[in-house]
Design a protein around this motif. Structure first.
Motif, PDB file in Angstrom:
ATOM      1  N   ARG A  75       0.828  -1.216   0.000  1.00 31.17           N
ATOM      2  CA  ARG A  75       0.000   0.000   0.000  1.00 31.17           C
ATOM      3  C   ARG A  75       0.855   1.255   0.000  1.00 31.17           C
ATOM      4  N   LYS A  77       3.836   1.527  -1.373  1.00 30.39           N
ATOM      5  CA  LYS A  77       4.374   1.678  -2.728  1.00 30.39           C
ATOM      6  C   LYS A  77       3.317   2.183  -3.688  1.00 30.39           C
ATOM      7  N   LYS A  78       2.083   1.728  -3.494  1.00 32.74           N
ATOM      8  CA  LYS A  78       0.995   2.154  -4.376  1.00 32.74           C
ATOM      9  C   LYS A  78       0.679   3.635  -4.158  1.00 32.74           C
TER      10      LYS A  78
END
Length: 80
Positions: A75, A77-78
């Motif tokens: 999450r 990285k997103k």
């Protein structure tokens, strides 16, 4: 561009703290599971309760912590 890539690779942090704890707990739990199987195969019937509890609780707890760390990392990285 190559220097920026090298600097980013060097500055990249290791595994998150939660992941390290999860891996450690999972490893300890798997050792407990292995000990229970070996003791049972050796013919021992009255196994220590603490060993059975460690095998049954620590292993899934470590797995859960590792999965939580993976989800949090994905999450993060997103969001970047």
């Amino acid at each position: 561009m190559k220097t920026a890539t090298k600097e980013a690779a060097v500055a990249a942090p290791g595994k998150p703290f939660l992941m390290r704890i999860g891996i450690g707990l999972f490893g300890i739990g798997m050792l407990a599971v292995l000990a229970v199987f070996i003791m049972f195969a050796a013919g021992l019937e009255n196994l220590p309760v603490w060993l059975s509890a460690a095998a049954g609780i620590i292993t899934p707890l470590g797995l859960l912590l590792g999965l939580i760390a993976l989800v949090r990392e994905a999450r993060a990285k997103k969001a970047d």
